[in-house]
Design a protein around this motif. Sequence first.
Motif, PDB file in Angstrom:
ATOM      1  N   THR A   1      43.681 -16.573 -23.734  1.00  0.00           N
ATOM      2  CA  THR A   1      44.519 -15.462 -24.184  1.00  0.00           C
ATOM      3  C   THR A   1      44.004 -14.845 -25.484  1.00  0.00           C
ATOM      4  OG1 THR A   1      45.991 -16.989 -25.367  1.00  0.00           O
ATOM      5  CG2 THR A   1      46.559 -16.462 -23.091  1.00  0.00           C
ATOM      6  N   ARG A   2      43.021 -15.473 -26.104  1.00  0.00           N
ATOM      7  CA  ARG A   2      42.468 -14.952 -27.354  1.00  0.00           C
ATOM      8  C   ARG A   2      41.397 -13.902 -27.053  1.00  0.00           C
ATOM      9  NH1 ARG A   2      45.372 -14.830 -31.067  1.00  0.00           N
ATOM     10  NH2 ARG A   2      43.571 -14.569 -32.439  1.00  0.00           N
ATOM     11  N   PRO A   3      41.086 -13.027 -28.026  1.00  0.00           N
ATOM     12  CA  PRO A   3      40.047 -12.009 -27.796  1.00  0.00           C
ATOM     13  C   PRO A   3      38.713 -12.638 -27.438  1.00  0.00           C
ATOM     14  CG  PRO A   3      41.321 -11.509 -29.776  1.00  0.00           C
ATOM     15  CD  PRO A   3      41.752 -12.868 -29.329  1.00  0.00           C
ATOM     16  N   GLU A   4      37.966 -11.942 -26.600  1.00  0.00           N
ATOM     17  CA  GLU A   4      36.675 -12.463 -26.153  1.00  0.00           C
ATOM     18  C   GLU A   4      35.666 -12.474 -27.294  1.00  0.00           C
ATOM     19  OE1 GLU A   4      35.280 -10.367 -22.782  1.00  0.00           O
ATOM     20  OE2 GLU A   4      37.088 -10.714 -21.583  1.00  0.00           O
ATOM     21  N   GLY A   5      34.697 -13.359 -27.159  1.00  0.00           N
ATOM     22  CA  GLY A   5      33.591 -13.392 -28.106  1.00  0.00           C
ATOM     23  C   GLY A   5      33.684 -14.474 -29.148  1.00  0.00           C
ATOM     24  N   SER A   6      34.909 -15.029 -29.368  1.00  0.00           N
ATOM     25  CA  SER A   6      35.028 -16.039 -30.427  1.00  0.00           C
ATOM     26  C   SER A   6      35.725 -17.296 -29.929  1.00  0.00           C
ATOM     27  CB  SER A   6      35.815 -15.458 -31.602  1.00  0.00           C
ATOM     28  OG  SER A   6      37.137 -15.139 -31.208  1.00  0.00           O
ATOM     29  N   ARG A   7      35.760 -17.471 -28.621  1.00  0.00           N
ATOM     30  CA  ARG A   7      36.452 -18.638 -28.047  1.00  0.00           C
ATOM     31  C   ARG A   7      35.512 -19.840 -28.055  1.00  0.00           C
ATOM     32  NH1 ARG A   7      38.254 -15.308 -22.628  1.00  0.00           N
ATOM     33  NH2 ARG A   7      39.537 -13.725 -23.661  1.00  0.00           N
ATOM     34  N   VAL A   8      35.922 -20.876 -28.782  1.00  0.00           N
ATOM     35  CA  VAL A   8      35.077 -22.066 -28.928  1.00  0.00           C
ATOM     36  C   VAL A   8      35.941 -23.307 -28.736  1.00  0.00           C
ATOM     37  CG1 VAL A   8      33.603 -23.387 -30.486  1.00  0.00           C
ATOM     38  CG2 VAL A   8      33.548 -20.883 -30.545  1.00  0.00           C
ATOM     39  N   MET A   9      35.371 -24.277 -28.004  1.00  0.00           N
ATOM     40  CA  MET A   9      36.025 -25.584 -27.878  1.00  0.00           C
ATOM     41  C   MET A   9      35.038 -26.655 -28.320  1.00  0.00           C
ATOM     42  SD  MET A   9      37.607 -27.553 -24.525  1.00  0.00           S
ATOM     43  CE  MET A   9      38.412 -26.063 -23.994  1.00  0.00           C
ATOM     44  N   ILE A  10      35.529 -27.585 -29.121  1.00  0.00           N
ATOM     45  CA  ILE A  10      34.714 -28.724 -29.537  1.00  0.00           C
ATOM     46  C   ILE A  10      35.331 -29.969 -28.918  1.00  0.00           C
ATOM     47  CG2 ILE A  10      33.892 -30.085 -31.481  1.00  0.00           C
ATOM     48  CD1 ILE A  10      33.872 -27.607 -33.153  1.00  0.00           C
ATOM     49  N   LEU A  11      34.596 -30.600 -28.053  1.00  0.00           N
ATOM     50  CA  LEU A  11      35.074 -31.758 -27.297  1.00  0.00           C
ATOM     51  C   LEU A  11      34.478 -33.024 -27.884  1.00  0.00           C
ATOM     52  CD1 LEU A  11      36.554 -32.896 -24.753  1.00  0.00           C
ATOM     53  CD2 LEU A  11      34.407 -32.525 -23.517  1.00  0.00           C
ATOM     54  N   ILE A  12      35.323 -33.962 -28.275  1.00  0.00           N
ATOM     55  CA  ILE A  12      34.884 -35.238 -28.824  1.00  0.00           C
ATOM     56  C   ILE A  12      35.326 -36.327 -27.850  1.00  0.00           C
ATOM     57  CG2 ILE A  12      34.970 -36.816 -30.773  1.00  0.00           C
ATOM     58  CD1 ILE A  12      36.219 -33.334 -31.353  1.00  0.00           C
ATOM     59  N   ALA A  13      34.375 -36.947 -27.181  1.00  0.00           N
ATOM     60  CA  ALA A  13      34.710 -37.925 -26.134  1.00  0.00           C
ATOM     61  C   ALA A  13      33.530 -38.855 -25.914  1.00  0.00           C
ATOM     62  CB  ALA A  13      35.089 -37.203 -24.842  1.00  0.00           C
ATOM     63  N   ASP A  14      33.776 -39.867 -25.052  1.00  0.00           N
ATOM     64  CA  ASP A  14      32.704 -40.805 -24.705  1.00  0.00           C
ATOM     65  C   ASP A  14      32.194 -40.573 -23.287  1.00  0.00           C
ATOM     66  OD1 ASP A  14      34.795 -41.735 -23.179  1.00  0.00           O
ATOM     67  OD2 ASP A  14      35.104 -43.565 -24.345  1.00  0.00           O
ATOM     68  N   GLY A  15      32.688 -39.517 -22.608  1.00  0.00           N
ATOM     69  CA  GLY A  15      32.141 -39.137 -21.310  1.00  0.00           C
ATOM     70  C   GLY A  15      32.867 -39.682 -20.105  1.00  0.00           C
ATOM     71  N   ASP A  16      33.699 -40.677 -20.248  1.00  0.00           N
ATOM     72  CA  ASP A  16      34.400 -41.256 -19.098  1.00  0.00           C
ATOM     73  C   ASP A  16      35.570 -40.363 -18.701  1.00  0.00           C
ATOM     74  OD1 ASP A  16      32.763 -43.448 -18.924  1.00  0.00           O
ATOM     75  OD2 ASP A  16      33.942 -44.622 -20.350  1.00  0.00           O
ATOM     76  N   ASN A  17      35.870 -40.313 -17.407  1.00  0.00           N
ATOM     77  CA  ASN A  17      37.028 -39.596 -16.894  1.00  0.00           C
ATOM     78  C   ASN A  17      37.723 -40.508 -15.898  1.00  0.00           C
ATOM     79  OD1 ASN A  17      38.445 -36.804 -16.590  1.00  0.00           O
ATOM     80  ND2 ASN A  17      38.148 -37.531 -14.498  1.00  0.00           N
ATOM     81  N   THR A  18      38.834 -41.097 -16.296  1.00  0.00           N
ATOM     82  CA  THR A  18      39.519 -42.095 -15.461  1.00  0.00           C
ATOM     83  C   THR A  18      40.929 -41.679 -15.077  1.00  0.00           C
ATOM     84  OG1 THR A  18      40.265 -43.255 -17.456  1.00  0.00           O
ATOM     85  CG2 THR A  18      38.176 -43.974 -16.476  1.00  0.00           C
ATOM     86  N   ALA A  19      41.330 -40.451 -15.391  1.00  0.00           N
ATOM     87  CA  ALA A  19      42.682 -40.006 -15.058  1.00  0.00           C
ATOM     88  C   ALA A  19      42.698 -38.480 -15.013  1.00  0.00           C
ATOM     89  CB  ALA A  19      43.694 -40.518 -16.089  1.00  0.00           C
ATOM     90  N   GLY A  20      43.841 -37.926 -14.578  1.00  0.00           N
ATOM     91  CA  GLY A  20      44.005 -36.481 -14.592  1.00  0.00           C
ATOM     92  C   GLY A  20      43.744 -35.819 -13.262  1.00  0.00           C
ATOM     93  N   SER A  21      44.035 -34.517 -13.210  1.00  0.00           N
ATOM     94  CA  SER A  21      43.905 -33.738 -11.977  1.00  0.00           C
ATOM     95  C   SER A  21      42.578 -32.995 -11.881  1.00  0.00           C
ATOM     96  CB  SER A  21      45.056 -32.720 -11.886  1.00  0.00           C
ATOM     97  OG  SER A  21      46.323 -33.363 -11.971  1.00  0.00           O
ATOM     98  N   PHE A  22      41.919 -32.733 -13.012  1.00  0.00           N
ATOM     99  CA  PHE A  22      40.676 -31.969 -13.031  1.00  0.00           C
ATOM    100  C   PHE A  22      39.494 -32.889 -13.278  1.00  0.00           C
ATOM    101  CE2 PHE A  22      43.813 -28.753 -13.962  1.00  0.00           C
ATOM    102  CZ  PHE A  22      43.345 -27.610 -13.332  1.00  0.00           C
ATOM    103  N   GLN A  23      38.417 -32.613 -12.575  1.00  0.00           N
ATOM    104  CA  GLN A  23      37.159 -33.274 -12.883  1.00  0.00           C
ATOM    105  C   GLN A  23      36.495 -32.531 -14.049  1.00  0.00           C
ATOM    106  OE1 GLN A  23      35.955 -36.165 -11.622  1.00  0.00           O
ATOM    107  NE2 GLN A  23      37.950 -36.246 -10.573  1.00  0.00           N
ATOM    108  N   PRO A  24      35.760 -33.240 -14.910  1.00  0.00           N
ATOM    109  CA  PRO A  24      35.182 -32.590 -16.092  1.00  0.00           C
ATOM    110  C   PRO A  24      34.299 -31.394 -15.776  1.00  0.00           C
ATOM    111  CG  PRO A  24      35.076 -34.967 -16.308  1.00  0.00           C
ATOM    112  CD  PRO A  24      35.539 -34.696 -14.927  1.00  0.00           C
ATOM    113  N   LEU A  25      33.451 -31.492 -14.768  1.00  0.00           N
ATOM    114  CA  LEU A  25      32.552 -30.386 -14.462  1.00  0.00           C
ATOM    115  C   LEU A  25      33.296 -29.202 -13.858  1.00  0.00           C
ATOM    116  CD1 LEU A  25      29.420 -32.327 -13.115  1.00  0.00           C
ATOM    117  CD2 LEU A  25      29.979 -31.606 -15.450  1.00  0.00           C
TER     118      LEU A  25
END
Length: 351
Positions: A203-227
């Motif tokens: 919902t933010r203006p285009e061009g400045s959307r950034v996400m910083i993800l801090i994790a160890d790479g494992d995905n053991t729960a949730g509805s979405f796969q990381p990729l």
Amino acid sequence: MSSFTFAWPWFALLLILPFLLPWLWPSKRSSDPAAERPLEGQRQTLLHPYLEALESAYRTRRAGPDLMSGLSRLLLYLLWAGLVLALMRPQWLVPHTEVSTAGYDVMLAVDASHSMDALDFSDRGQQVNRMQVVKGVMGRFIDAREGDRIGLIIFGTEAFVLSPLTIDRHAVQQLLRDVIPSIAGGSTALGDAIALGVKKLRTRPEGSRVMILIADGDNTAGSFQPLEAAALARMAGIRIYVIGVGSKRERIPILHEGQIEYWDDLTMDETTLQEIADITGGGYFRATNTRALQEISQRIGELEKTESETRTVFLPEPLYRWPLGLALLALLALGLFPQGRLRSLRRLSRA
């Protein structure tokens, strides 16, 4: 510029109600003189021998303008008008201007699962867990992002927005300091965290959307796969910079139920983290890389800043107390002078 208004102006129609009452409820007194005649067979009794003189004196006192009756009606109408005006909710609109400076929209997604209790880092010869490393790394990053809007997502078994995008960096830092491993559950919903970040950033203006993800790479729960979630981020124009936390040792110590145990399934999945960064056009870094923050900041600085936003909102200041006070004064006057007859004027009329 300040302005005056009513929140419910349509209640002003009630102001004319007192003038409509004589037509809505006409007097039931009959104007027929025959109605005042005594019925046949009725007996009249005179209790005073000079009834005509008394009637004449009473008419003399009632002659001229009925000042008391007019004052009573005025007070009653003031009482009604004050109540109606208070019901209309008068308010003074005071302008309040909010200014957002130009900057970037940065959403931090921090792994808060049980694996962040792993003790595969050391500081000055003392073992520290992954969460302590994350707090140190991201604390320095937040300090350097003056003027940017920063949000915070934590994820474990589920993903939660701990802070929406805000320019209050100190508030975000305080929230991050209070995060402990397993606070969001013991598992890791890595894909859900990315999808939630996409939802908040798109919902933010285009061009400045950034996400910083801090994790160890494992995905053991949730509805979405990381990729899959990373593909959604790419379609939304969001760059994801990934900071991997952990090591590749086979047996990693972890604090579990108050005791240090050695687990075999805590190895960091760098392959998945690298693919997430590549899909979105971001970058992958190790938490132990001292130049990681500098490079992330440099890459973010190459993006387009969101233009400054100025928004003026009007904050209502209620004024109902003034018409309500007028109504109370009118009611007090009616109580002091019942039936509209002022005591002082009564003495004057007797003189």
